[in-house]
Each structure stands twice: as structure tokens, then as C-alpha cells.
Design a protein around this motif. Sequence first.
Motif, PDB file in Angstrom:
ATOM      1  N   HIS A  22       1.053  -1.385  -0.166  1.00  0.00           N
ATOM      2  CA  HIS A  22       0.265  -0.368  -0.313  1.00  0.00           C
ATOM      3  C   HIS A  22       0.487   1.131   0.212  1.00  0.00           C
ATOM      4  O   HIS A  22       0.939   2.094   0.641  1.00  0.00           O
ATOM      5  CB  HIS A  22      -0.849   0.098   1.010  1.00  0.00           C
ATOM      6  N   ASN A  23       2.212   1.126  -0.934  1.00  0.00           N
ATOM      7  CA  ASN A  23       2.533   2.299  -1.431  1.00  0.00           C
ATOM      8  C   ASN A  23       2.510   3.392  -3.043  1.00  0.00           C
ATOM      9  O   ASN A  23       1.319   2.522  -3.284  1.00  0.00           O
ATOM     10  CB  ASN A  23       3.970   2.818  -1.013  1.00  0.00           C
ATOM     11  N   SER A  24       2.985   3.804  -3.530  1.00  0.00           N
ATOM     12  CA  SER A  24       3.479   3.865  -4.584  1.00  0.00           C
ATOM     13  C   SER A  24       4.771   3.504  -5.562  1.00  0.00           C
ATOM     14  O   SER A  24       4.835   3.506  -6.015  1.00  0.00           O
ATOM     15  CB  SER A  24       2.888   5.429  -5.404  1.00  0.00           C
ATOM     16  N   MET A  45      -3.649 -12.057  -7.283  1.00  0.00           N
ATOM     17  CA  MET A  45      -5.070 -11.808  -8.220  1.00  0.00           C
ATOM     18  C   MET A  45      -4.975  -9.840  -7.754  1.00  0.00           C
ATOM     19  O   MET A  45      -3.784  -9.440  -7.298  1.00  0.00           O
ATOM     20  CB  MET A  45      -5.984 -11.882  -6.897  1.00  0.00           C
ATOM     21  N   GLY A  46      -5.078  -9.447  -8.943  1.00  0.00           N
ATOM     22  CA  GLY A  46      -5.323  -7.542  -9.775  1.00  0.00           C
ATOM     23  C   GLY A  46      -4.031  -8.130 -10.391  1.00  0.00           C
ATOM     24  O   GLY A  46      -3.390  -6.449 -10.522  1.00  0.00           O
ATOM     25  N   SER A  95      -0.435  -9.347  -4.985  1.00  0.00           N
ATOM     26  CA  SER A  95      -1.420  -8.756  -5.592  1.00  0.00           C
ATOM     27  C   SER A  95      -1.096  -7.100  -5.248  1.00  0.00           C
ATOM     28  O   SER A  95      -1.032  -7.278  -5.159  1.00  0.00           O
ATOM     29  CB  SER A  95      -2.262  -9.386  -4.251  1.00  0.00           C
ATOM     30  N   MET A  96      -2.112  -6.753  -6.772  1.00  0.00           N
ATOM     31  CA  MET A  96      -2.608  -5.733  -7.066  1.00  0.00           C
ATOM     32  C   MET A  96      -1.291  -4.458  -7.659  1.00  0.00           C
ATOM     33  O   MET A  96      -0.982  -3.865  -6.904  1.00  0.00           O
ATOM     34  CB  MET A  96      -3.763  -4.833  -5.748  1.00  0.00           C
ATOM     35  N   ASN A  97      -1.089  -5.539  -8.647  1.00  0.00           N
ATOM     36  CA  ASN A  97       0.090  -4.390  -9.218  1.00  0.00           C
ATOM     37  C   ASN A  97       0.062  -4.811 -10.400  1.00  0.00           C
ATOM     38  O   ASN A  97      -1.397  -4.639 -11.034  1.00  0.00           O
ATOM     39  CB  ASN A  97       1.698  -5.557  -8.839  1.00  0.00           C
ATOM     40  N   SER A 136       2.043  -5.658  -2.197  1.00  0.00           N
ATOM     41  CA  SER A 136       0.968  -5.543  -2.317  1.00  0.00           C
ATOM     42  C   SER A 136       0.365  -4.152  -2.258  1.00  0.00           C
ATOM     43  O   SER A 136       0.921  -2.946  -1.337  1.00  0.00           O
ATOM     44  CB  SER A 136      -0.248  -6.271  -1.756  1.00  0.00           C
ATOM     45  N   ALA A 137      -0.029  -3.873  -3.860  1.00  0.00           N
ATOM     46  CA  ALA A 137      -0.748  -2.791  -3.735  1.00  0.00           C
ATOM     47  C   ALA A 137      -0.360  -1.490  -4.205  1.00  0.00           C
ATOM     48  O   ALA A 137      -0.166  -0.367  -3.411  1.00  0.00           O
ATOM     49  CB  ALA A 137      -1.936  -2.509  -2.115  1.00  0.00           C
ATOM     50  N   ASN A 138       0.966  -1.526  -4.563  1.00  0.00           N
ATOM     51  CA  ASN A 138       2.052  -0.717  -5.287  1.00  0.00           C
ATOM     52  C   ASN A 138       1.421  -1.144  -6.699  1.00  0.00           C
ATOM     53  O   ASN A 138       1.140  -1.125  -6.910  1.00  0.00           O
ATOM     54  CB  ASN A 138       3.415  -1.260  -4.740  1.00  0.00           C
ATOM     55  N   LYS A 139       2.729  -0.700  -7.842  1.00  0.00           N
ATOM     56  CA  LYS A 139       3.034  -0.066  -9.036  1.00  0.00           C
ATOM     57  C   LYS A 139       3.787  -0.718  -9.519  1.00  0.00           C
ATOM     58  O   LYS A 139       4.721  -0.952 -11.233  1.00  0.00           O
ATOM     59  CB  LYS A 139       2.546   1.400  -9.578  1.00  0.00           C
TER      60      LYS A 139
END
Length: 300
Positions: A134-136, A204-205, A181-183, A157-160
Motif C-alpha cells: 500500500h505505497n506507490s 490477484m489483480g 497482489s494488486m500490481n 501488494s497494492a503498489n505499481k
Amino acid sequence: MEHLPKLKVLVLKSNKCDGNLSLPSPMKLPFPLLQVLDISHNAFVGSLPERYFKNFREMIDAKQRDDTESSYEREDEQYLNFVDMIVTLKGKDQLLKRLLETFTAIDLSSNNFSGTIPHSIGNLTILKYLNLSHNSLIAHIPSSLGNMTDLESLDLSANKLDGEIPSELTRLTFLAKLNLSMNHLVGHIPQANQFSTFENDSYMGNWGLCGAPLTIKCNNGTWLQAEEEDGDDEYEFIDGFGWRCVVMGYGSGFVVGIGIGYMIIRSGRPKWLVEFFFGAGYRYKTKKRCDKAPPTRRGT
């Protein structure tokens, strides 16, 4: 706080701290004995603090850790048996009552860190828990993470992040929890050692990934074109085109059904159907036009 050379635990989670941790500092060896760094759920910005990763002696290797500790005067460490802190391990909050010498953790999640993951983080070979979620963060996952052979939990997870999952990560034989996940990761998922035990929720994601445990098969490390087209049709149905057709079909059928029902009731036919719904003896009275010729008068 960098002037506290014997600090072992630093937990600042869930506050409103901000600022850039990568700015220059006069301290050449910050936090040499730090075992736990948790600054999650704050508002720190800038790149990840690489100068810390290079100097966390307590997380680099056992021999260097012992040499660093011997350079400081040892105090009574009975307080380590009375630690009371909550840390997030493998995605779950856990209460620690005692700090073991081998316990090491870094949690920088839920901030505003940007830039790349520095290769120097791979120097933390005896780190057990790493959470950068959960960063960028952007660019590839550094292959140097494969040097962190004691790592038990890795959450990016939850980065780019993009590119392929480095095959070097399969060297992490103690890894029990993985979350990528979420990349924007692509390519074939490695299938060696611990990676064969992770399930779909670890990936996932990432729409460019293929291979087990995902149902998307790979063709030389890429998606099969036919499957990609089929997937597009499926998502198109889910996203909106399909449901519109369904609604239009139901709407048209409803209107036609109303019209047919009206004609049946109006005409009273078929008789069995009308009697089934309205009962025997039901008759719909209608006005009938009778075209009669005008009466003629007989002459007398």
C-alpha cells in the motif's frame, strides 16, 4: 532518534507522521541494533530509506550483528522478556510479549513512499518479516530479495510494480506468506520450492500473470491470444454489454406478454385458459356492433 545506538524497537504505526526519510543525515551508522521498525499507516513520502537498509547491522548477518553488539557496552537485557507490542505478521496482528534475538521485522506499509525498491534491501539476509504494501512503488521487484534467505513473510501488494516475478525468489525456502497482489506484474509465475504452495490470493489483480495457481495458461511466458480474447468477451458481458441485452429481452417479453394476456381476456379464448385463471363461467362482456339495414315501410 538516530542518536539512540542501543534502540532495538521503534514502533510509530497509525499516527500522522510525515516527511521524507531519505534526506541526508550526519549519522553514519543509524540504528545499529534495531530489530523492529514499524512506521506503517502514516504519511511518509519520498523514496524508501536506503541508508537504513545499508546499516541495519542487526538484520544483515549474524556475525556482523555480534560484532556490532560487542562494540557497545552490554546492559542488563532482562527487559526483553517484558516487551508488549502489537505487530503485523503474515497479514495478522499479533501481540509480542518477548523480543527474541532472532526476531527482525520491517513494516513500511500504508504510507506514500514512491520510487523503486532499492537493491540494497537484499543485504538484510536475516530479516524475517518485510511489508512494503500500500505505497506507490514502481519498476521491477529486485532480484536481490532472493538473498534474504531467512524471510518468512513478504508483502509487496497494492503498489505499481511491473515486470516479471524474479526466479531468485524461489530461494526463499522459509517463505510462508507471499502477497504480490494488486500490481502490474506479468509473465510466468515461478513454480519451485515455496512458490508451489501459494494460492490465487497471492497474485490477484495482476492481469499479466499466467501459470499455476492461476487458471490462465502461458505460451512462452505470455497469455494465449485466444484465451485473452475469450477473457475480453467474458469481462464485456460482466461489465455491462451483456446485462443490457438481458434487460432488453426481459422488457420486450414483458410487453408482449401483457399484450397477449389482454387479447386472451378480451376474446375469452382459449376457454380452458381463461377459466383456469378466472374460474368457470367467466365471460367478458363486449359490445358488438350490429350493422342492420334500416326497416322499409310497406305502402298501404
